[in-house]
Design an enzyme around this catalytic site. Structure first.
Site, short mmCIF file in Angstrom:
data_model
loop_
_atom_site.label_atom_id
_atom_site.label_comp_id
_atom_site.label_asym_id
_atom_site.label_seq_id
_atom_site.Cartn_x
_atom_site.Cartn_y
_atom_site.Cartn_z
N CYS A 137 0.83 -1.37 -0.02
CA CYS A 137 0.20 -0.04 0.10
C CYS A 137 0.93 1.19 0.00
CB CYS A 137 -0.79 -0.02 1.09
SG CYS A 137 -1.94 1.28 1.36
N GLU A 209 -3.08 -4.29 -5.89
CA GLU A 209 -2.62 -2.63 -6.27
C GLU A 209 -3.17 -2.43 -7.52
OE1 GLU A 209 -2.44 -0.18 -4.19
OE2 GLU A 209 -2.28 -0.96 -2.39
#
Ligand SMILES: Cc1ncc(CO)c(N)n1
Length: 226
Positions: A137, A209
């Protein structure tokens, strides 16, 4: 000797260019990202971040070290209260009110898979496994933002320059320093199979992601409705 987190980053590196050249980031660079993609992203990401901060709270409870607890506390605050500035930049770009946009968001399929990957590790395993799934992240966003700045001269009035600079700053490095210290410390006492799980968790989240941006770009939804 190579740390396990060096191995993670090395193996994940090829995905940075792929994400960079996918539609979402290219749209962001050229400031022609559609309103639909931004809305989808914000709806999903508001929920992603709310859960991310809840997972920090689970880790805070697992830790027996006061400095680590304070780190988790500061991250809960960052995710819950400060990262919203980057989201508001995206809302301003499409000329809409952020709080109106995020009403009625859902865990769209790719976001759902990503969020559950982190929760699964928090509940089934420990701090190192969970942080390995969370580290992409901050890592991916910092890498992508740095690449955008390195390869483009964004005009001062570029509508999404704030977003890029927000994620390119030192925030991610400070945060990853903590993540990696904890992961590497715990990995020292692990079996080879358990260390492999850490690397796999990191790599899977890097793929999550990429899918998350593509999910927003294509407005991926569940097919069946209640
Ligand atoms: C899905 C996702 N990954 C990373 C970040 C950066 O914090 C974010 N806001 N959302």
């Amino acid at each position: 000797m190579k740390q396990i987190t060096d191995i993670m980053e090395e193996k994940a590196l090829p995905i940075i260019d792929k994400i960079y050249y996918d539609g979402f980031i290219q749209g962001l660079i050229h400031a022609d990202l559609s309103e639909e993609a931004v809305v989808h992203y914000l709806k999903a990401d508001a929920l992603y971040l709310a859960n991310f901060s809840d997972i920090y709270a689970l880790l805070l409870a697992k830790s027996d070290n006061k400095d680590e607890k304070n780190f988790f506390l500061s991250q809960i605050n960052f995710v819950l209260n400060e990262e919203i500035a980057a989201h508001k930049n995206l809302a301003d770009y499409i000329g809409r009110d952020y709080n109106e946009i995020i009403k009625g968001g859902e865990w769209y399929p790719s976001a759902d898979h990503y969020i559950k990957h982190m929760y699964y590790n928090a509940y089934a395993f420990g701090m190192a496994e969970t942080l390995s799934g969370m580290a992409p992240c901050p890592w991916i966003y910092a890498k992508i933002a740095e690449k955008i700045l390195a390869e483009n001269k964004l005009a001062d009035d570029h509508p999404l320059k704030f977003w890029v600079e927000f994620y390119a700053g030192d925030l991610a490095k400070d945060c990853l320093h903590w993540y990696y210290k904890i992961i590497n410390r715990l990995a020292e006492h692990m079996s080879i199979a358990d260390r492999k799980r850490l690397v796999k968790n990191f790599l899977e989240s890097c793929e999550h992601e990429r899918k998350f941006f593509n999910m927003a770009y294509t407005q991926e939804c569940w097919e069946l409705k209640e």
